[in-house]
Write an enzyme that holds these catalytic residues in place. Structure first.
Site, PDB file in Angstrom:
ATOM      1  N   HIS A 108       0.837  -1.208   0.000  1.00 12.13           N
ATOM      2  CA  HIS A 108       0.000   0.000   0.000  1.00 12.13           C
ATOM      3  C   HIS A 108       0.870   1.256   0.000  1.00 12.13           C
ATOM      4  O   HIS A 108       1.891   1.309   0.677  1.00 12.13           O
ATOM      5  CB  HIS A 108      -0.900   0.006   1.234  1.00 12.13           C
ATOM      6  CG  HIS A 108      -2.092   0.896   1.112  1.00 12.13           C
ATOM      7  ND1 HIS A 108      -2.008   2.267   1.198  1.00 12.13           N
ATOM      8  CD2 HIS A 108      -3.397   0.618   0.913  1.00 12.13           C
ATOM      9  CE1 HIS A 108      -3.216   2.786   1.062  1.00 12.13           C
ATOM     10  NE2 HIS A 108      -4.083   1.806   0.896  1.00 12.13           N
ATOM     11  N   PRO A 127       8.409  19.849  11.214  1.00 12.74           N
ATOM     12  CA  PRO A 127       9.661  20.268  10.567  1.00 12.74           C
ATOM     13  C   PRO A 127       9.616  20.151   9.049  1.00 12.74           C
ATOM     14  O   PRO A 127       8.989  19.254   8.500  1.00 12.74           O
ATOM     15  CB  PRO A 127      10.699  19.289  11.147  1.00 12.74           C
ATOM     16  CG  PRO A 127      10.063  18.723  12.365  1.00 12.74           C
ATOM     17  CD  PRO A 127       8.602  18.710  12.116  1.00 12.74           C
ATOM     18  N   PHE A 154      14.344  16.683   6.696  1.00  9.15           N
ATOM     19  CA  PHE A 154      14.373  15.254   6.974  1.00  9.15           C
ATOM     20  C   PHE A 154      15.396  14.965   8.077  1.00  9.15           C
ATOM     21  O   PHE A 154      16.578  14.793   7.834  1.00  9.15           O
ATOM     22  CB  PHE A 154      14.734  14.504   5.688  1.00  9.15           C
ATOM     23  CG  PHE A 154      14.441  13.025   5.743  1.00  9.15           C
ATOM     24  CD1 PHE A 154      13.148  12.553   5.659  1.00  9.15           C
ATOM     25  CD2 PHE A 154      15.473  12.105   5.881  1.00  9.15           C
ATOM     26  CE1 PHE A 154      12.872  11.194   5.697  1.00  9.15           C
ATOM     27  CE2 PHE A 154      15.220  10.745   5.921  1.00  9.15           C
ATOM     28  CZ  PHE A 154      13.911  10.281   5.829  1.00  9.15           C
ATOM     29  N   GLY A 210       8.549   9.105   9.650  1.00  4.91           N
ATOM     30  CA  GLY A 210       7.930   9.511   8.402  1.00  4.91           C
ATOM     31  C   GLY A 210       7.016  10.697   8.614  1.00  4.91           C
ATOM     32  O   GLY A 210       7.128  11.428   9.610  1.00  4.91           O
TER      33      GLY A 210
END
Length: 563
Positions: free
Chosen positions: A83, A165, A168, A176
Site C-alpha cells: 500500500h 519540521p 528530513f 515519516g
C-alpha cells in the site's frame, strides 16, 4: 441532548506484528469516552486500519496518543508493504457522525495536526476538507513520492508541510510524515443478486457508479473503445454521484453482488443506491434479493432510509425510531444473508451510555422505583412521564388517521402531526430523567465541604445554581407539555373521531403534566436567592398554567358535545 460525535480512522504502517498493533490500538482505550470499534490488520499491505469514535475533544486526544505510540514502535526506515505510505501513522481522517459540521471537524483536524507537529516533531499535510490549498485536497498528491521521496519533498517550497519540521531529520527518518483530513463518512455496501454472473453484476455497477463505463462503438461490450482527441477513453457516466462500484461473486453465499463504496451519503444515500440498483437489475432481467452493510453506519442514515420507504408506502413518518429501523432493514433486505443487529451496526447504539435510566425501566419497575424510600424520582419526573403518555396518545391518533381507509389524500397532513408528536414525546422522555438528575445536583451541593469560608461560598453558589436548574427543568416540562396539546387538539377536531376519547385523555395527561410541573417550579423557586430570576420564571409558569386550563376546558366541552 444531542452529543457531537466524530469517527477517527487512522491507518498505521504495521500489519504483521500483532503485539505492536494491539499496543498502538490500546492507546485509544486510555481516553475516557472514546470507543474502539474495529482493528483490521492486513499482512500483504503491512497496514492496519483502526476505527474509534467519541466526542471531538476526546477523539483528538485518543488520536494523538495513538500517533505518538505508533511513532515509538514503528520504524519507517525498515518498512515495506504494497500500500502507498509515507508515515508510521500514514493517514488520520476525521469523520463527522452526529451533531457536528464538516467545517467544525476540519478545525479539530487542524488542532490535531498542529499538536503533532509541535509536540512530536512529525511533519504532515492536511487533505480533503481540511486542506489548506487546492492541490493538497487529494491524498495521492500529498503522499506522492511516498516515504522514499520524503527527504526531497519536505524541503520543496511547493510542498512545505502544513505542520512540523520542513527537513528530513533522524527522528523523521523513523516516523515519516502523516496526512490528516476531515472527510465524509464512507459506507461499504453490497447489493445481492439472484445470479452467479460477475459480468452481469458488473454491468449493473457500471450503470450506477459515478465513473460509469468506457464508451464503445455500437454500444457493444466487445466494440472498439471510443477515444477523445487526446487518445483518452470516452466515458459514459453512471447514474449516481459519489458512488464507486464493481461486481463480484461471493463463494461463501453462492451469489453475485454489486459492491459499492458510497463516498458521500449526503449526495447518494444507501437507500437511493439500493433503489436505483433494483431498477437497473430489473431492466437486465435480474432481481435484487437484499443487501449487506459492511462495517458501521450512522443512525441518521438508517432513519432516513426508514422515512424514504415509509413515504413510498404513503405511511406516517411519526413512528418510533425502532420501528423506522425495522422498516429500513426489511426494505433494504439487510437481513437477507445473515441477521442484522442494529445494536452492533449503528454507531450511536454502540456508544450508548450504560448508566441506568428511569425511561429504560419496565412500567412496573418504574412504579416500584417511584414508590420506594428514595426521594427521586418524584413529582417532577412523574409529571414529565404523564406528559409523555399524553402526547403519545395524540401521536397515536395522528398515525391511525394517516392510515384510515378513504383518507389517502390526507396521509401527509396527519404524518406531519405525528412527527410533531414524536418530537414532543422525545423531549419529555429526556426530561423524565433530567428532573431526577437536577434534584440530585441539589443533594450534591448540600454534601459539599463547608469547613472554610471559601468552601462555604463555593457550596452556597453550587446549591443556588443547582436550585435554579431544578426549577428550569420542570418549567421545560410545563412548556413542552403545553405545546404538545396542539397535537391532541388538532386530532380532536380533525382526526379519527372513533379515537376522540384517546385524544381527550391525551389532553388530560398534558394538563396534569403542566399542573404537576407548575407545583415543582413554585416549590423550588421559593429557595432561590436570586429573586429576579425566581419571580420571572414563576410569572412565565403561571401564564402557561392558565393557558393550559383554558385549552383543557375548551376540549372537554367539545368532546362532551360529540359524545
Amino acid at each position: 441532548m444531542n452529543k457531537q460525535l466524530i469517527e477517527c480512522v487512522p491507518n498505521i504502517s504495521e500489519g504483521k506484528n500483532i503485539d505492536k498493533i494491539n499496543k498502538i490500538a490500546h492507546e485509544v482505550e486510555t481516553v475516557e469516552g472514546v470507543k474502539l470499534l474495529d482493528v483490521d490488520p492486513g499482512k500483504a499491505t503491512n497496514r492496519t486500519v483502526i476505527t474509534f469514535v467519541g466526542e471531538p475533544k476526546n477523539v483528538i486526544e485518543a488520536a494523538f496518543r495513538l500517533i505518538k505510540k505508533a511513532a515509538e514502535l514503528i520504524d519507517m526506515s525498515k518498512h515495506t508493504g504494497e500500500h502507498p505510505r509515507f508515515g508510521a501513522t500514514d493517514v488520520c481522517p476525521l469523520v463527522p457522525i452526529a451533531g457536528i459540521t464538516m467545517e467544525e471537524t476540519a478545525k479539530y483536524a487542524h488542532q490535531l495536526g498542529k499538536r503533532i507537529g509541535k509536540e512530536l516533531g512529525i511533519p504532515g499535510y492536511f487533505y480533503e476538507n481540511a486542506a489548506t490549498e487546492e492541490k493538497r485536497k487529494n491524498l495521492a498528491s500529498c503522499r506522492a513520492g511516498e516515504y522514499e521521496g520524503l527527504k526531497e519533498k519536505l524541503v520543496n517550497p511547493d510542498w512545505k508541510p502544513d505542520f512540523g519540521p520542513a527537513k528530513f531529520t533522524a527522528n523523521i527518518a523513523k516516523t515519516g510524515a502523516i496526512a490528516i483530513s476531515a472527510r465524509d463518512f464512507l459506507i461499504a455496501y453490497n447489493v445481492n443478486l439472484n445470479s452467479t454472473s460477475t459480468r452481469r453484476a458488473n454491468a449493473i455497477a457500471f450503470d450506477i457508479r459515478e465513473a460509469g463505463r468506457i464508451k464503445r462503438e455500437g454500444n457493444s461490450a466487445t466494440g472498439k473503445k471510443v477515444v477523445d482527441k487526446s487518445g483518452n477513453p470516452v466515458k459514459i457516466p453512471g447514474k449516481l454521484k459519489a458512488v464507486k462500484g464493481i461486481g463480484w461473486f461471493i463463494e461463501e453465499y453462492g451469489i453475485a453482488q454489486i459492491s459499492y463504496n458510497l463516498t458521500n451519503i449526503n449526495i447518494t444515500s444507501m437507500h437511493l443506491a439500493f433503489d436505483e440498483t433494483v431498477k437497473a437489475a430489473d431492466k437486465r432481467g435480474l432481481r435484487v434479493t437484499g443487501s449487506e452493510l459492511i462495517g458501521l453506519i450512522p443512525l441518521q442514515a438508517m432513519l432516513d432510509a426508514g422515512d424514504y420507504f415509509l413515504k413510498k408506502q404513503q405511511r406516517s413518518l411519526g413512528i418510533s425510531e425502532a420501528e423506522k429501523i425495522k422498516i429500513a432493514v426489511k426494505s433494504l433486505g439487510l437481513d437477507d444473508l445473515k441477521p442484522f443487529n442494529p445494536d452492533e451496526k449503528i454507531i450511536e447504539y454502540l456508544l450508548k451510555d450504560d448508566t441506568k435510566k428511569l425511561v429504560d425501566l419496565t412500567v412496573s419497575n418504574f412504579s416500584e422505583e417511584t414508590a420506594g424510600e428514595s426521594m427521586a424520582p418524584g413529582g417532577g419526573s412523574i409529571a414529565a412521564y404523564v406528559g409523555t403518555l399524553g402526547v403519545s396518545l395524540g401521536t397515536m391518533v395522528a398515525n391511525l388517521s394517516a392510515h384510515k381507509a378513504g383518507w389517502d389524500d390526507k396521509w401527509e397532513y396527519f404524518s406531519e402531526w405525528a412527527v410533531k408528536g414524536q418530537a414532543y414525546k422525545n423531549k419529555l422522555l429526556y426530561l423524565v430523567d433530567e428532573d431526577t438528575n437536577a434534584f440530585n445536583k441539589i443533594i450534591d451541593g448540600f454534601r459539599m465541604p463547608k469547613k472554610t469560608d471559601e468552601e462555604k461560598l463555593i457550596r452556597k453558589n453550587a446549591i443556588e445554581e443547582a436550585t435554579k436548574y431544578a426549577t428550569e427543568i420542570p418549567f421545560q416540562v410545563m412548556e413542552t407539555s403545553y405545546n404538545s396539546m396542539e397535537v391532541m387538539k388538532e386530532m380532536c377536531y380533525n382526526g379519527l373521531q372513533n379515537s376522540l376519547s384517546d385524544a381527550g385523555v391525551g389532553i388530560l395527561c398534558a394538563k396534569t403534566a403542566v399542573t404537576g410541573a407548575y407545583f415543582n417550579v413554585r416549590i423550588n423557586a421559593k429557595d432561590i436567592k436570586d429573586r429576579i430570576f425566581a419571580e420571572n420564571i414563576i410569572k412565565k409558569a403561571t401564564d402557561i398554567y392558565h393557558k393550559t386550563i383554558s385549552i383543557e376546558k375548551e376540549i372537554m366541552e367539545y368532546i362532551d358535545s360529540k359524545m
